[in-house]
Design an enzyme around this catalytic site. Structure first.
Site, short mmCIF file in Angstrom:
data_model
loop_
_atom_site.label_atom_id
_atom_site.label_comp_id
_atom_site.label_asym_id
_atom_site.label_seq_id
_atom_site.Cartn_x
_atom_site.Cartn_y
_atom_site.Cartn_z
N LYS A 162 10.73 -12.38 2.79
CA LYS A 162 9.74 -11.37 3.16
C LYS A 162 8.84 -11.89 4.27
O LYS A 162 8.26 -12.96 4.17
CB LYS A 162 8.90 -11.00 1.94
N ASP B 147 -0.96 -8.18 6.03
CA ASP B 147 -0.88 -7.03 5.14
C ASP B 147 -2.28 -6.49 4.85
O ASP B 147 -3.02 -7.04 4.06
CB ASP B 147 -0.20 -7.43 3.82
N LYS C 51 -6.24 -2.38 1.17
CA LYS C 51 -6.72 -3.44 0.29
C LYS C 51 -8.24 -3.55 0.36
O LYS C 51 -8.87 -3.13 1.34
CB LYS C 51 -6.11 -4.79 0.69
N ASP D 252 1.33 -13.58 3.67
CA ASP D 252 2.32 -12.64 3.14
C ASP D 252 3.67 -12.75 3.83
O ASP D 252 4.60 -12.02 3.52
CB ASP D 252 1.80 -11.21 3.22
N ASP E 152 0.70 -0.15 -0.01
CA ASP E 152 0.44 -1.57 -0.23
C ASP E 152 1.56 -2.22 -1.03
O ASP E 152 1.53 -3.41 -1.28
CB ASP E 152 -0.90 -1.76 -0.96
N GLU F 14 4.48 -2.61 0.15
CA GLU F 14 5.36 -2.57 1.31
C GLU F 14 6.47 -3.62 1.27
O GLU F 14 7.54 -3.42 1.84
CB GLU F 14 4.55 -2.74 2.59
N ARG G 212 8.53 -4.77 -1.03
CA ARG G 212 9.82 -4.41 -1.63
C ARG G 212 10.57 -3.40 -0.76
O ARG G 212 11.81 -3.34 -0.80
CB ARG G 212 9.58 -3.86 -3.04
#
Length: 590
Positions: free
Chosen positions: A302, A307, A314, A325, A384, A386, A388
């Protein structure tokens, strides 16, 4: 990197490993300057015993593992004065971990934090790969003749030389070339009168362990450096460019897919989650393809370079550490960066889906439906969640080539931190054999992992009337499991698949610091090594610490148990073609 045999300096300062059980005897002997020293791994205290001594904590003897040994070596290397030191750490744990494994961990730890070229003598080890005195530790240094010493010159980050010296009349010199950052090959060359391609003598059994430790440190350092970078310096195109440079240097095949390429492949999930940023997504496709490959493994990392949560924004506190991230992508790139020099007979593909999850006029909205490259649709209820979504697209692409196994690594859910704490990663595998191998690889690497169930009973939380799946489970519990289930939807059932959620151990400390750990690099490395040598038996009981957990859900299909085995149907399909961090700062609100 030059390796030569010879004696070490007897007048050098010493680093001595101390187990928790030995602290009281050292205190009674008057050697402790700091009464608060408890031998916690990574802790140190100065002492005086016929010369300067630095005591390095190893924790309880029964809990010795590579992680604690690396921590002790790293702490010591950062504090050693001068350019020469004698270290007994490898011999202290050789009886439990094995001498070669101990040397590998110590060398990696030293190389990670050495401030400049440092000549290190590893004492107490013998040529037969055993500790000179495995059960006894004295205040005057390790037992064993001085001829059993091995000297390693660990260079700083700007150099590429390491020298290993061992004493003894029958030893030859070894030259290991190509370990520095600008080289792309390793050759081992003997220079003694009896040797053509190998060395003999006390240090010879450890040359492979030393090389492995140096490559471990190099890969860890790369992963940490990338994750620590400010997000403004590592947008998707920046990380893709770094990956290209690494691939060029290391002789890997590489393709960088820009937004036009992604459109042509139909990767609408990756494109959609990155549409809110002025920096468009990228997909990096790395390949290491040795001619003697025994099996094929695809690693997917990933790569959300920052993010914000998107329109499902967030909180400020949760956003502070979101440069981390992309830790999964950094891990995969770091593993790939030294593969050619490890020389493993395993074909490895690394896919890095890179995007920024930002707010913008084109940002995906809650309720939008995105289409992945395999045609499956994903309803995005929470922007949020995102990670997956972007991983699903990359996993679908990975599955097209039918590798023998697919493993993804990601900072995916905060609920994995709630379940396991900040220092343990989660493994969710649809295939029992592969799951065992990942857990055992983590145990060998000293990266603690725990298995959570592949609970198909929760699949209803990822289905949607608008699309094949939805990215938000609309439930407050079990989200680490439902995230893995969603990812599994994009990998065919007959391909072994495992998901590593490293949200906790990928970062240590506050968001304001340099907290990247590189967690996952060594686990994936050991997984590839075991695939190359078939040292890990899928039927072996899980006995090592951190190498067992909850059994997969009883609905796991009985035939999903084969793991990584060369010569499988998947291997044949690959050969003959295929069909078209910190608890206060959660990495994700998931």
């Amino acid at each position: 990197m030059d390796v030569a045999m010879g004696g070490g300096r007897k007048d050098a300062p010493e680093v001595r490993g101390v187990f928790t059980e030995e602290v009281e005897s050292l205190r009674l002997a008057g050697l402790l300057r700091w009464e608060g020293f408890t031998a916690e791994p990574g802790s140190t205290t100065p002492a005086e015993d016929k010369g300067p001594v630095l005591l390095a904590g190893l924790g309880p003897r029964a809990e010795s593992d590579p992680e604690r040994l690396r921590a002790a070596a790293s702490a010591a290397a950062a504090l050693v004065p001068g350019d020469t030191v004698r270290v007994d750490l490898a011999s202290r744990t050789a009886d439990r971990l094995g001498a070669a494994e101990s040397v590998r961990a110590v060398v990696a730890g030293l190389a990670l934090t050495a401030r400049s070229a440092l000549t290190v003598t590893l004492t107490g080890l013998t040529a037969d790969r055993t500790p000179a005195d495995p059960g006894e530790h004295t205040t005057t240094g390790p037992a064993g003749p001085e001829t059993d010493a091995i000297t390693i010159q660990v260079s700083g980050p700007e150099t590429d030389a390491i020298t290993i010296q061992g004493s003894g009349p029958e030893t030859d010199a070894i030259t290991i070339q190509g370990s520095g950052p600008e080289t792309d090959a390793i050759t081992i060359q003997g220079s003694g009168p009896e040797s053509d391609t190998a060395a003999t003598g006390p240090a010879a059994p450890y040359s492979d362990a030393v090389t492995a430790g140096l490559l471990d440190a190099e890969a860890l350092a790369l992963a940490r450096e990338l994750v620590n970078r400010p997000p403004s310096e590592l947008v998707p195109d920046d990380l893709a460019s770094i990956a290209r440079d690494v691939a060029t240097r290391e002789g890997l095949a590489v393709r960088i897919l820009d937004e036009r390429d992604l459109h042509e492949l139909g990767m609408g999930a990756l494109l959609g989650m990155g549409a809110g940023s002025p920096h468009p997504p990228r997909l990096v496709d790395l390949r290491y393809e040795p001619p003697d490959a025994r099996c094929s493994i695809t690693l997917v990392g990933k790569g959300i370079t920052f993010d914000s949560g998107g329109l499902s924004l967030k909180s400020p506190a949760a956003m502070m550490g979101m440069r981390s991230d992309m830790a999964g992508a950094a891990v995969v790139l770091a593993v790939m960066s030294v593969l050619a020099r490890r020389g493993l007979p395993v074909a490895v593909r690394g896919l890095l889906p890179l995007a920024e999850n930002m707010i913008g006029p084109n940002a995906v909205r809650p309720g939008d439906v995105l289409r992945a490259c395999d045609g499956r649709r994903i309803q995005v209820l929470d922007t949020d969640f995102e990670g997956r979504v972007t991983l699903a697209d990359a996993l679908a692409l990975a599955a097209r080539e039918r590798p023998d196994a697919i493993v993804d690594v990601a900072t995916l859910t905060y609920q994995i931190v709630t379940a396991l704490g900040p220092e343990i990663g989660g493994v969710l595998g649809r295939d029992r054999g592969l799951t065992r191998q990942v857990l055992q690889a983590g145990a060998l690497a000293g990266e603690p992992l725990w298995a959570l169930p592949w609970a198909r009973r929760y699949r209803g939380q990822i289905t949607s009337s608008y699309a094949e799946v939805r990215n938000f489970p609309e439930a407050d519990t079990g989200r680490a499991i439902t995230a893995a289930l969603l990812l599994g939807e994009f990998v065919p059932e007959d391909i072994p698949f495992a998901h590593l959620d490293i949200s906790g151990p990928a970062w240590r400390g506050p968001a304001s610091g340099h907290g990247a750990t590189g967690f996952g690099v060594l686990t994936l490395t050991r997984l590839l090594e075991s695939a190359a040598t078939r040292e890990v038996d899928p039927d072996t009981p899980l006995e090592a610490d951190g190498a067992r957990g909850l059994e997969p859900d009883t609905t796991l299909q009985p035939d999903s148990t084969r793991g990584l085995e060369p010569g499988t149907a998947a291997s044949a399909r690959r050969r003959h073609g295929h069909p078209a961090g910190d608890a206060a700062i959660p990495p994700d609100r998931t």
